[in-house]
Each structure stands twice: as structure tokens, then as C-alpha cells.
Design an enzyme around this catalytic site. Structure first.
Site, PDB file in Angstrom:
ATOM      1  N   THR A 109       0.830  -1.204   0.000  1.00 17.19           N
ATOM      2  CA  THR A 109       0.000   0.000   0.000  1.00 17.19           C
ATOM      3  C   THR A 109       0.858   1.244   0.000  1.00 17.19           C
ATOM      4  O   THR A 109       1.790   1.358   0.786  1.00 17.19           O
ATOM      5  CB  THR A 109      -0.887   0.036   1.267  1.00 17.19           C
ATOM      6  OG1 THR A 109      -1.582  -1.195   1.356  1.00 17.19           O
ATOM      7  CG2 THR A 109      -1.879   1.183   1.211  1.00 17.19           C
ATOM      8  N   ARG A 137     -11.961  -9.785  -1.777  1.00 25.89           N
ATOM      9  CA  ARG A 137     -11.560  -9.149  -0.517  1.00 25.89           C
ATOM     10  C   ARG A 137     -11.161  -7.682  -0.773  1.00 25.89           C
ATOM     11  O   ARG A 137     -10.436  -7.371  -1.724  1.00 25.89           O
ATOM     12  CB  ARG A 137     -10.386  -9.915   0.079  1.00 25.89           C
ATOM     13  CG  ARG A 137      -9.848  -9.336   1.389  1.00 25.89           C
ATOM     14  CD  ARG A 137      -8.669  -8.423   1.163  1.00 25.89           C
ATOM     15  NE  ARG A 137      -8.060  -7.980   2.421  1.00 25.89           N
ATOM     16  CZ  ARG A 137      -7.159  -7.018   2.506  1.00 25.89           C
ATOM     17  NH1 ARG A 137      -6.764  -6.376   1.428  1.00 25.89           N
ATOM     18  NH2 ARG A 137      -6.649  -6.664   3.662  1.00 25.89           N
ATOM     19  N   VAL A 138     -11.639  -6.803   0.074  1.00 25.35           N
ATOM     20  CA  VAL A 138     -11.256  -5.393   0.024  1.00 25.35           C
ATOM     21  C   VAL A 138     -10.727  -5.009   1.400  1.00 25.35           C
ATOM     22  O   VAL A 138     -11.317  -5.383   2.422  1.00 25.35           O
ATOM     23  CB  VAL A 138     -12.469  -4.508  -0.352  1.00 25.35           C
ATOM     24  CG1 VAL A 138     -12.149  -3.036  -0.179  1.00 25.35           C
ATOM     25  CG2 VAL A 138     -12.905  -4.790  -1.790  1.00 25.35           C
ATOM     26  N   GLY A 139      -9.633  -4.289   1.425  1.00 28.37           N
ATOM     27  CA  GLY A 139      -9.037  -3.884   2.699  1.00 28.37           C
ATOM     28  C   GLY A 139      -9.447  -2.483   3.104  1.00 28.37           C
ATOM     29  O   GLY A 139     -10.520  -1.990   2.734  1.00 28.37           O
ATOM     30  N   ASP A 140      -8.580  -1.844   3.863  1.00 25.75           N
ATOM     31  CA  ASP A 140      -8.871  -0.510   4.396  1.00 25.75           C
ATOM     32  C   ASP A 140      -8.650   0.612   3.388  1.00 25.75           C
ATOM     33  O   ASP A 140      -9.235   1.686   3.511  1.00 25.75           O
ATOM     34  CB  ASP A 140      -7.970  -0.238   5.611  1.00 25.75           C
ATOM     35  CG  ASP A 140      -6.492  -0.286   5.226  1.00 25.75           C
ATOM     36  OD1 ASP A 140      -6.093  -1.234   4.503  1.00 25.75           O
ATOM     37  OD2 ASP A 140      -5.733   0.607   5.640  1.00 25.75           O
ATOM     38  N   GLY A 189      -0.576  -1.592   5.694  1.00 31.63           N
ATOM     39  CA  GLY A 189      -0.515  -2.827   6.472  1.00 31.63           C
ATOM     40  C   GLY A 189      -1.806  -3.612   6.385  1.00 31.63           C
ATOM     41  O   GLY A 189      -2.586  -3.474   5.438  1.00 31.63           O
TER      42      GLY A 189
HETATM   43  N1  GLY Z   1      -3.673  -1.948   3.522  1.00 28.53           N
HETATM   44  C1  GLY Z   1      -3.998  -2.605   2.343  1.00 28.53           C
HETATM   45  C2  GLY Z   1      -4.893  -3.737   2.488  1.00 28.53           C
HETATM   46  O1  GLY Z   1      -4.994  -4.336   3.546  1.00 28.53           O
HETATM   47  O2  GLY Z   1      -5.515  -4.075   1.503  1.00 28.53           O
END
Ligand code: GLY
Length: 342
Positions: A201, A229-232, A253
Site C-alpha cells: 500500500t 476481498r477489500v481492505g482498508d 498494512g
Molecule cells: N492496507 C492494504 C490492504 O490491507 O488491503
């Protein structure tokens, strides 16, 4: 179909004027510009952002240029050069936010080279904040972004083939809890040989000479993640937050852990309550660790923050996180962040 969709977007814009993009000129100010990016690849991001700020440009333009530069870099772990999901597809997430709380975001976007610019188009050209998947791709193409071939970069292809051999590959729910031979415990991402964590990221936050703050975040997400899946990173308040009265923060992270505490909104609210950017990053990381200290030993999360006065903070769960500063006195300087676990 295309036309009716365009009509819908147009109509929606008329129906929801309150969320239309607000484009105010940068306020006059005597502040010195600052740009801060996650990781040492921030050197590339800052090199693209800094000339915009030097030229008295807006922070929002500077951070978009940072995102474009890093997405262009096939060797970086973001953009189409990043690692694919466990089914072999690269899926991208990005967001952008300016000093007026205008924001745009895309998630689960495939075959588009510059998700950060699509996020900006979402911000400027639609009444919405977030578009995902095929809808985000369709919007990007309508906005003139070319549809790139569905291929992996040579590095990503190598890594994916290796991962398929090493990992217990079973595409079922919670497969991400399977231990990789490279990592320890649940959610363990790949590590470098020296024990530091791999990353995926890139985030940039900037303050322009007119006193306006902006930020962006772009990622290919966790390598070999479950499909969908999608993160923050595309979630405003989690992967990025800007409040022009207070400051800006961006995260990198393990996205799931950042989402649980609305990480970047938390950092900025801590700053609003009087914490320095450094204290705010430390307290946000501590909040994450407090939830499950043992589990926290197996993942990385880091925040960088920028105050209205140009002050900078950074803190990580694990060692190995660094960030890049340009502020007129130093240009593209990489700094090792302090961390909770030595
Ligand atoms: N910080 C990026 C993710 O977890 O997708």
C-alpha cells in the site's frame, strides 16, 4: 445500457446536490508545503508530488500525481504490477480526499492502470463516494481510462507460482487463516529475509502553500487474498482521512485491523483532541494492539500523519516500516518509523 447509466448518474447528480463535488480555490496562506508518503517507495511518490506544491499547486493535485507515479512503477507492490488474488487476478483499491471533505474511492477494480485517478473522477464526476468491481471498471472506461490486458507482471507471476506451491491452496472461507510457510500465525503476510514485512500500500498526504491538506491511498491489497476481498485502503476514515481543521492520516498494512478501529479517522480525531501527529499515530497503533496483543505480533499496521502546521508523525506495530518526507528543507528523505514491537 451505457447511455441509460450515464443518464442515471446525471439524474442522481441533480437529485443529490448536497454531495456534489465542491471545487474551491486553495486559500491564500504562508504555510510551507509538505508531502509525506508511506515506505521508501515514497521517494517516487514525493518526487511526483513535490513539483506540484513548489509550483504553488493544490495538495489534491500533488497527491494524485504521487499515486499516478507509484501506480506506473511496475516494480512497486501497488497498481497492476502488484500481486494477484488467490485466483490469479490483480484487483486494485484506491481513494482520494481533499481539504473540503470531497472524496472518491474505487475498490475491487481490475485492468485499470490508475485507480487513484478513477477515484478522483468518482469524487468530481459523480454524486457518490465509492464505486466497486465491474461498475467501477465500467465508469473508468466511460471516463476514458484504457482497459489494460489481464496479465501479471513478471515478478507477480513468479511470486504467484511460488505461492501456489508453498501455500495450502484451498479457496474456501477463512483459507486466509491457513499458515503460510513464510509467515507465522493467521493473516501473516510475506516477510523479507530480515524479518520485516512485505507491503502493498502506498499513501501520500500533503499540505500545500495555501494551507490545504489532501491525501490519497492506492493498493493492490494483500497478495493472494480471497477473491473479492477489500481492505482498508479505499475506505474513507480507515485507510485515509483528511480534516482540514486538524490534519490528515494514511495507513498501510493489514487492512482488516485498520478497519476495526476506523484507523485514520481515529488518528485525526486524536489530533483534534490535542495529540501531536506522532502521539496520535502511537495511540491508534496501541488501540489496535490492545484488542489482541498476541495476534498483533503476526501482522503489520502503520500510520503516518500530518498536522495543519506541517508537523509529521508515524508509528507502526512492527519494525521495518519507513516513510518519505519532502518539506523544502529535506527532499525525498526516508525515515525509519518507531514501532510498538522492537
Ligand atoms: N492496507 C492494504 C490492504 O490491507 O488491503
Amino acid at each position: 445500457m451505457k447511455n441509460s447509466r450515464r443518464q442515471f448518474v446525471k439524474n442522481s447528480a441533480l437529485l443529490i446536490p448536497a454531495v456534489r463535488y465542491v471545487n474551491l480555490p486553495a486559500k491564500e496562506g504562508s504555510g510551507k508545503p509538505v508531502v509525506v508518503s508511506t515506505w521508501d517507495s515514497g521517494v517516487i511518490a514525493n518526487a511526483a508530488a513535490w513539483p506540484v506544491l513548489l509550483d504553488q499547486g493544490r495538495a489534491i493535485d500533488a497527491v494524485e500525481q504521487a499515486g499516478i507515479a507509484i501506480e506506473n512503477d511496475i516494480n512497486c507492490c501497488v497498481g497492476l504490477g502488484g500481486n494477484p488474488d488467490r485466483d490469479g487476478y490483480v484487483t486494485l483499491d484506491a481513494c482520494i480526499m481533499d481539504d473540503q471533505a470531497n472524496c472518491g474511492s474505487v475498490a475491487f477494480l481490475e485492468r485499470i492502470k490508475h485507480p487513484v485517478s478513477v477515484a478522483r473522477k468518482v469524487m468530481e464526476e459523480t454524486p457518490h463516494v465509492m464505486l466497486v468491481g465491474i461498475g467501477a471498471q465500467q465508469f473508468a472506461v466511460e471516463q476514458g481510462f484504457p482497459l489494460e490486458p489481464q496479465t501479471l507482471s513478471p515478478e507477480a507471476e513468479k511470486a504467484y507460482k511460488k505461492w501456489l506451491l508453498d501455500a495450502n491452496y484451498e479457496p474456501v472461507i477463512n483459507i486466509e487463516r491457513t499458515q503460510s510457510k513464510k509467515g507465522k500465525g493467521p493473516y501473516a503476510p510475506a516477510r523479507f529475509d530480515d524479518g520485516s514485512f512485505n507491503h502493498d500500500t502506498m499513501g501520500t498526504i500533503a499540505l500545500d502553500g495555501g494551507g490545504a491538506l489532501s491525501g490519497m491511498c492506492t493498493t493492490s491489497g494483500m497478495g493472494f487474498k480471497m477473491r473479492g476481498r477489500v481492505g482498508d485502503s479505499p475506505i474513507i476514515g480507515s485507510g485515509l482521512f483528511v480534516d482540514n481543521e486538524v490534519g490528515a492520516a494514511v495507513a498501510t498494512g493489514q487492512g482488516e485491523e485498520v478497519i476495526r478501529v476506523s484507523g485514520c479517522h481515529l488518528v485525526v480525531e486524536l489530533m483534534r483532541n490535542g495529540r501531536t501527529p506522532q502521539e496520535a499515530c502511537e495511540q491508534a497503533v496501541e488501540r489496535i494492539i490492545k484488542r489482541d496483543r498476541e495476534k498483533a505480533r503476526s501482522f503489520q499496521v502503520a500510520f503516518i500523519a500530518l498536522g495543519k502546521n506541517g508537523s509529521i508523525g508515524a508509528f507502526a506495530v512492527q519494525k521495518g516500516f519507513n516513510y518519505t518526507i519532502s518539506n523544502g528543507e529535506i527532499e525525498g528523505q526516508v525515515v525509519d518509523a518507531k514501532s510498538f514491537f522492537g
